[in-house]
Design an enzyme around this catalytic site. Structure first.
Site, short mmCIF file in Angstrom:
data_model
loop_
_atom_site.label_atom_id
_atom_site.label_comp_id
_atom_site.label_asym_id
_atom_site.label_seq_id
_atom_site.Cartn_x
_atom_site.Cartn_y
_atom_site.Cartn_z
N SER A 298 0.87 -1.20 0.00
CA SER A 298 0.00 0.00 0.00
C SER A 298 0.89 1.22 0.00
O SER A 298 2.04 1.18 0.45
CB SER A 298 -0.86 0.02 1.27
OG SER A 298 -1.44 1.29 1.43
N TYR B 3 -2.49 -1.25 10.34
CA TYR B 3 -2.39 -1.46 8.89
C TYR B 3 -1.04 -0.93 8.38
O TYR B 3 -0.33 -1.62 7.64
CB TYR B 3 -3.55 -0.74 8.21
CG TYR B 3 -3.66 -0.89 6.71
CD1 TYR B 3 -4.12 -2.08 6.14
CD2 TYR B 3 -3.35 0.17 5.85
CE1 TYR B 3 -4.25 -2.20 4.76
CE2 TYR B 3 -3.48 0.05 4.47
CZ TYR B 3 -3.93 -1.14 3.94
OH TYR B 3 -4.06 -1.26 2.57
N1 LIG Z 1 -8.37 -0.56 -2.42
C1 LIG Z 1 -7.40 0.23 -2.00
O1 LIG Z 1 -7.56 1.45 -1.98
C2 LIG Z 1 -6.08 -0.34 -1.58
C3 LIG Z 1 -5.03 0.54 -1.39
C4 LIG Z 1 -3.79 0.06 -0.99
C5 LIG Z 1 -3.63 -1.29 -0.78
N2 LIG Z 1 -4.67 -2.14 -0.98
C6 LIG Z 1 -4.40 -3.56 -0.72
O2 LIG Z 1 -4.88 -4.33 -1.80
C7 LIG Z 1 -5.20 -5.64 -1.33
C8 LIG Z 1 -6.57 -6.02 -1.88
O3 LIG Z 1 -7.54 -5.16 -1.33
P1 LIG Z 1 -8.88 -4.70 -2.09
O4 LIG Z 1 -8.83 -3.25 -2.21
O5 LIG Z 1 -9.10 -5.53 -3.29
O6 LIG Z 1 -9.94 -5.01 -0.94
P2 LIG Z 1 -11.06 -6.13 -0.82
O7 LIG Z 1 -11.60 -6.00 0.55
O8 LIG Z 1 -11.99 -6.03 -1.98
O9 LIG Z 1 -10.27 -7.50 -0.99
C9 LIG Z 1 -9.48 -8.05 0.05
C10 LIG Z 1 -9.42 -9.55 -0.18
O10 LIG Z 1 -8.64 -10.12 0.90
C11 LIG Z 1 -9.32 -11.26 1.37
N3 LIG Z 1 -8.99 -11.57 2.75
C12 LIG Z 1 -9.14 -10.79 3.85
N4 LIG Z 1 -8.81 -11.50 4.95
C13 LIG Z 1 -8.45 -12.74 4.53
C14 LIG Z 1 -8.03 -13.92 5.20
N5 LIG Z 1 -7.95 -14.00 6.53
N6 LIG Z 1 -7.72 -15.02 4.45
C15 LIG Z 1 -7.83 -14.97 3.09
N7 LIG Z 1 -8.24 -13.88 2.41
C16 LIG Z 1 -8.54 -12.79 3.13
C17 LIG Z 1 -10.81 -10.89 1.24
O11 LIG Z 1 -11.63 -12.04 1.29
C18 LIG Z 1 -10.82 -10.20 -0.12
O12 LIG Z 1 -10.94 -11.15 -1.15
C19 LIG Z 1 -5.12 -5.59 0.19
O13 LIG Z 1 -3.90 -6.15 0.61
C20 LIG Z 1 -5.15 -4.10 0.48
O14 LIG Z 1 -4.51 -3.78 1.69
C21 LIG Z 1 -5.90 -1.70 -1.35
#
Ligand SMILES: NC(=O)c1ccc[n+]([C@@H]2O[C@H](COP(=O)([O-])OP(=O)(O)OC[C@H]3O[C@@H](n4cnc5c(N)ncnc54)[C@H](O)[C@@H]3O)[C@@H](O)[C@H]2O)c1
Length: 259
Positions: free
Chosen positions: A147, A160
């Site tokens: 991130s 986080y």
């Molecule tokens: N969307 C954003 O703005 C953003 C920004 C920076 C980083 N990220 C990172 O991107 C990645 C994906 O996030 P996203 O935005 O698609 O969010 P999201 O919530 O749509 O997806 C997160 C995924 O992680 C899975 N997950 C959570 N806990 C879990 C566990 N215990 N075991 C297995 N799977 C698990 C969820 O089921 C989901 O499929 C994350 O690591 C998040 O920190 C997202």
């Protein structure tokens, strides 16, 4: 056009929605077969929808349920994946979550919830994957979805930030340790991407406008903004890259202006 991941096998954690879903479908479009890890039965219908999309693109997809806060489930995930596919060329450590709380209010259980997936789970998934790659002696690529908050403070989300900061240092360290084995590791640091993790923000007009004012490109990112970079890091185009972080944030990290 040549498919950049032709016949590669990729494991995407948390691949049933959001960024992971888009990476999985984009990889399939580039010729890869996929293994999608999903957290629980509740996520199965979404995982099945991703699998159908991948099969429509003519690629294979295996679904494996594993909660990555459990080391035994991580172990089982890698074992099942290798049993299904014979090998894994690319690991995308995408699964993650966040919890809002002021520092003085963070409970041990909320800290553990975030840390156990975002850092500890990612750490041991990588370890299980590396052991397999070393045993079978194939070159491999690891991509962490970190991130912008591996670098940029995010008040009220300290657990986080600590986790993503840990991912940053893990990436730097493992680049050196894994290079002799032909394994590269890089991170993608997204800014604000329109996915379910940001549901509360997307429903809060004032917060959203104030965030957009801090993003030089003046829009939220879309999952495809991240998956394009993931394809590059998974392909041979990035063979000489390891230990680095690519920011996909519309300029958010380095936004500074004098009025
Ligand atoms: N969307 C954003 O703005 C953003 C920004 C920076 C980083 N990220 C990172 O991107 C990645 C994906 O996030 P996203 O935005 O698609 O969010 P999201 O919530 O749509 O997806 C997160 C995924 O992680 C899975 N997950 C959570 N806990 C879990 C566990 N215990 N075991 C297995 N799977 C698990 C969820 O089921 C989901 O499929 C994350 O690591 C998040 O920190 C997202």
């Amino acid at each position: 056009m040549v498919a950049r991941l032709k016949d590669k096998i990729a494991l995407v954690t948390g691949g049933s929605q959001g960024i992971g879903r888009d990476i999985a479908l984009t990889f399939a479009g580039e010729g890869a077969d996929l293994v999608i890890d999903y957290r629980s039965e509740r996520d199965l219908p979404m995982a099945e929808e991703v699998k159908a999309g991948i099969e429509k693109l003519g690629r294979r997809c295996f679904l494996v349920q594993a909660d990555l806060s459990s080391l035994s489930e991580i172990d089982q995930l890698i074992k099942t994946t290798v049993a299904d596919t014979g090998r894994i060329d690319i690991l995308v450590n995408n699964a993650g979550l966040e919890k809002r709380a002021s520092f003085w209010d963070i409970t041990e259980s909320d800290f553990d919830l975030v840390f156990n997936v975002d850092l500890k789970g990612l750490f041991f998934t990588t370890q299980a994957f590396v052991r397999e790659a070393m045993k079978q002696k194939y070159p491999a690529k690891i991509i962490n979805i970190s991130s912008v908050h591996e670098e940029l403070p995010f008040p009220h989300f300290t657990a986080y930030c600590v986790s993503k900061g840990g991912v940053k240092m893990m990436t730097r360290n493992l680049a050196i340790e894994l290079a002799p084995y032909g394994i590269t590791i890089n991170s993608i640091a997204p800014g604000a991407i329109e996915t379910p993790i940001n549901k509360a923000l997307l429903n809060d007009k004032a917060k959203l406008e104030s965030l957009l004012a801090n993003i030089p490109l003046a829009r939220l990112g879309q999952p495809k903004d991240v998956s394009g970079v993931a394809v590059f890091l998974a392909s041979s185009d990035s063979d000489y890259m390891t230990g680095t972080t690519v920011f996909v944030d519309g300029g958010l990290l380095w936004n500074y202006q004098e009025q």
